[in-house]
Design an enzyme around this catalytic site. Structure first.
Site, PDB file in Angstrom:
ATOM      1  CG  ASP A  16      -1.860   1.197   1.382  1.00 26.66           C
ATOM      2  OD1 ASP A  16      -1.720   1.712   0.211  1.00 26.66           O
ATOM      3  OD2 ASP A  16      -2.522   1.314   2.969  1.00 26.66           O
ATOM      4  CG  ASP A  18      -2.257   7.799   0.599  1.00 30.12           C
ATOM      5  OD1 ASP A  18      -1.162   8.378   0.792  1.00 30.12           O
ATOM      6  OD2 ASP A  18      -3.144   7.694  -0.578  1.00 30.12           O
TER       7      ASP A  18
END
Length: 343
Positions: A16, A18
């Site tokens: 991922d 963020d």
């Protein structure tokens, strides 16, 4: 501890962005260096993001600016996943109204569809993705179009929040919820936590033993679990040890680490023991003890008694193991009473 480092179990990382690599425009301390070290050992890294407001090339440039050398081919976005859903469902050249960014429109066009921006263009579908500049009139236009039940509605993702430099901000899910409330409809969701976006990432690098790394249980970890991959929750974003402890079964990670640097540390081994203090098979008498490092935890009833320091992740790992073993099938989040006993 075992002799093997955590990263040694995997042949690819699906990461991922963020809350894992950066928060807002700034890198999370140590994250770029850790990811470069992973790649230096020959383990490919694919970035899987639900952010549909930027193109994959823009994302790759941002990562490169932060010190993670990345190309667009190493980024998979929920916008790409949404465009794939639309292309599989609609005829080539069909009109799709964009409720989101110009980057989302470009990806829809690349899929052989025609992006439009108004109900006047008679779109056959609406695609909704995050855009920090989105306004009420954009959400209203989507609602007007979706009043026709024959119009397809696809959301890139339904993330409720996004980590930013100043804190946690509303995500695309809040905007999707506004349209859903007005239309009484539910969209198809293309990105995380659905499994295909993770399968696509693994296929890009020919991985048979990938690991999904994320900061959110309801998107990264749930999606990785649905894909059948190992998952690692990193504590630099949204979820915390407390929320991980009480997670539903589908959102429980395989491993939990404080930072990405811990990918290069030995794996913490956990040992469990089951017992029963009750009579006649009383459920309240069942208990599970778990040991990890110098810490231990005992789960019984609605409580977890942990012997260790709350700042020690091994103590939390013991708590996770004990509570999850005691409650293997949790369909709703739980909030056990955690009691700390200093070792």
């Amino acid at each position: 501890m075992t002799g093997d480092r955590l990263i040694d179990s995997f042949d690819a990382v699906l990461s991922d962005l963020d809350g894992v690599v950066y928060a807002g425009p700034d890198a999370i301390p140590g994250a770029p260096e850790a990811l470069e070290a992973v790649k230096a050992e020959g383990v490919p890294v694919i970035f899987v993001t639900n952010n549909a407001s930027r193109s994959v090339d823009q994302v790759a440039q941002h990562l490169s600016d932060l010190g993670v050398r990345t190309t667009g081919a190493e980024v998979i976005s929920s916008a790409q996943a949404a465009a794939g859903v639309l292309a599989e469902t609609l005829d080539p050249g069909s009109k799709v109204m964009i409720t989101g960014s110009r980057a989302l429109a470009d990806i829809v066009a690349d899929a052989g569809l025609e992006p439009v921006w108004s109900e006047d263009d008679a779109p056959q579908a609406v695609v909704q993705g995050f855009d920090p500049g989105i306004a009420w009139k954009d959400l209203a236009e989507a609602a007007f179009v979706l009043a026709d039940p024959n119009v397809l509605w696809v959301a890139t993702n339904t993330d409720g929040s996004i980590p930013q430099a100043r804190g946690i901000a509303p995500g695309n899910g809040t905007l999707v919820a506004a349209v859903a409330s007005a239309t009484k409809r539910t969209p198809l969701v293309a990105g995380k936590p659905e499994a295909p976006i993770f399968h696509d990432g693994a296929k890009r690098v020919g991985s048979s033993r990938p690991v999904v790394i994320g900061d959110r249980l309801d998107t990264d970890i749930q999606g990785g679990n649905r894909a059948g991959f190992a998952t690692i929750a990193v504590l630099t974003g949204v979820d915390t040890p407390e929320s991980i402890l009480g997670a539903v079964t589908e959102q429980r990670p395989t491993h939990v680490i404080n930072t990405l640097a811990e990918l290069f540390e030995p794996v913490s081994s956990v040992r469990t023991e089951l017992g029963d203090d009750g009579s006649d098979g009383e459920v309240s008498g069942h208990w599970v003890r778990a040991d990890c490092g110098q810490a231990s935890a005992r789960a019984q009833g609605q409580s977890v008694v942990v012997r260790g320091e709350s700042s020690d992740l091994d103590a939390w790992r013991a708590a996770f193991a004990a509570w999850w073993e005691l409650n293997p099938q949790a369909e709703e989040p739980t909030s056990p009473c955690v009691v700390w006993e200093h070792a």
